[in-house]
Design a protein around this motif. Structure first.
Motif, short mmCIF file in Angstrom:
data_model
loop_
_atom_site.label_atom_id
_atom_site.label_comp_id
_atom_site.label_asym_id
_atom_site.label_seq_id
_atom_site.Cartn_x
_atom_site.Cartn_y
_atom_site.Cartn_z
N THR A 1 9.40 7.60 -0.29
CA THR A 1 10.76 7.26 -0.71
C THR A 1 11.46 6.35 0.28
N GLU A 2 10.91 6.23 1.47
CA GLU A 2 11.52 5.38 2.49
C GLU A 2 10.40 4.74 3.31
N ILE A 3 10.55 3.45 3.60
CA ILE A 3 9.55 2.74 4.40
C ILE A 3 10.25 2.18 5.63
N LEU A 4 9.75 2.56 6.80
CA LEU A 4 10.24 2.03 8.07
C LEU A 4 9.20 1.02 8.57
N ILE A 5 9.69 -0.11 9.04
CA ILE A 5 8.82 -1.21 9.42
C ILE A 5 9.00 -1.56 10.89
N ASP A 6 7.89 -1.84 11.55
CA ASP A 6 7.91 -2.42 12.89
C ASP A 6 7.99 -3.92 12.68
N SER A 7 8.90 -4.58 13.36
CA SER A 7 9.12 -6.01 13.13
C SER A 7 7.95 -6.88 13.58
N ALA A 8 7.06 -6.37 14.38
CA ALA A 8 5.91 -7.13 14.90
C ALA A 8 6.34 -8.41 15.62
N GLY A 9 7.54 -8.41 16.16
CA GLY A 9 8.01 -9.55 16.93
C GLY A 9 8.83 -10.56 16.14
N PRO B 1 10.22 1.47 -8.87
CA PRO B 1 9.67 1.89 -7.59
C PRO B 1 10.59 2.89 -6.90
N SER B 2 9.97 3.84 -6.20
CA SER B 2 10.76 4.85 -5.52
C SER B 2 11.45 4.31 -4.27
N VAL B 3 11.00 3.17 -3.79
CA VAL B 3 11.59 2.54 -2.61
C VAL B 3 12.25 1.24 -3.05
N SER B 4 13.55 1.11 -2.76
CA SER B 4 14.24 -0.12 -3.16
C SER B 4 14.43 -1.08 -2.00
N GLN B 5 14.40 -0.57 -0.77
CA GLN B 5 14.56 -1.43 0.39
C GLN B 5 13.92 -0.76 1.60
N CYS B 6 13.31 -1.56 2.44
CA CYS B 6 12.69 -1.05 3.66
C CYS B 6 13.71 -1.13 4.80
N LYS B 7 13.47 -0.34 5.83
CA LYS B 7 14.33 -0.36 7.01
C LYS B 7 13.48 -0.69 8.23
N LEU B 8 14.11 -1.29 9.21
CA LEU B 8 13.41 -1.63 10.44
C LEU B 8 13.39 -0.42 11.34
N PHE B 9 12.22 -0.06 11.83
CA PHE B 9 12.06 1.05 12.75
C PHE B 9 12.76 0.70 14.05
N SER C 1 0.82 -1.21 0.00
CA SER C 1 0.00 0.00 0.00
C SER C 1 0.86 1.26 0.00
N LEU C 2 2.01 1.22 0.66
CA LEU C 2 2.89 2.39 0.69
C LEU C 2 3.67 2.58 -0.61
N LYS C 3 4.09 1.49 -1.22
CA LYS C 3 4.90 1.62 -2.44
C LYS C 3 4.08 2.15 -3.60
#
Length: 150
Positions: A83-91, A118-126, A75-77
């Motif tokens: 341009t950047e997606i930060l992810i919560d690992s959810a455990g 795509p404008s985002v090539s890799q996500c990062k962990l929050f 949904s974000l991409k």
């Protein structure tokens, strides 16, 4: 955990939005936080179809996390301003990283007209703690290899 931080930062605005519009898979909200212009919230609850993974000796919790993170990243991409997606690992940092890489994949090698990449090539962990770094990197590698095999 990331959601709690964002909810506190926004004076419970995120909670109010979720109450108004329940989340089936994932939903993106805009303008909740000054620091993060778009926030995608995903439902990590294990669904009935994920129960089949118990039979196949797969971890249903990890599959639920993969599914939720995948929906949120997708949904974000779709938004070109992201341009950047930060992810919560959810455990489960490994499952979250794998899902993020798989969701960012876009096959275009055999298409005659290439679309914008795509404008985002890799996500990062929050807020990546040191203890999750190896699991996160392992998940990124798994997702990268699966994308390569596609």
């Amino acid at each position: 955990l990331c959601g709690r931080h964002l909810d506190e930062e926004s004076s419970s605005k995120l909670t109010d939005l979720i109450k108004i519009s329940p989340i089936k898979k994932a939903r993106t909200f805009y303008g909740v936080s000054a620091e993060y212009p778009a926030i995608s919230v995903a439902n990590v609850e294990a669904s009935k179809e994920l129960k089949d993974y118990e039979i196949a000796s797969r971890d249903p919790k990890a599959e639920a996390i993969r599914s939720a993170i995948g929906h949120a990243v997708t949904s974000l991409k779709a938004d070109p301003s992201v341009t950047e997606i930060l992810i919560d690992s959810a455990g489960d940092a490994k499952a979250a990283a794998e899902a993020s890489m798989l969701s960012l994949f876009k096959f275009e090698h055999l298409k005659s007209k290439k679309t914008d990449s795509p404008s985002v090539s890799q996500c990062k962990l929050f807020d990546l703690p040191e203890s999750c770094k190896s699991s996160w990197n392992e998940g990124l590698a798994l997702g990268k290899y699966q994308n390569f095999a596609r």
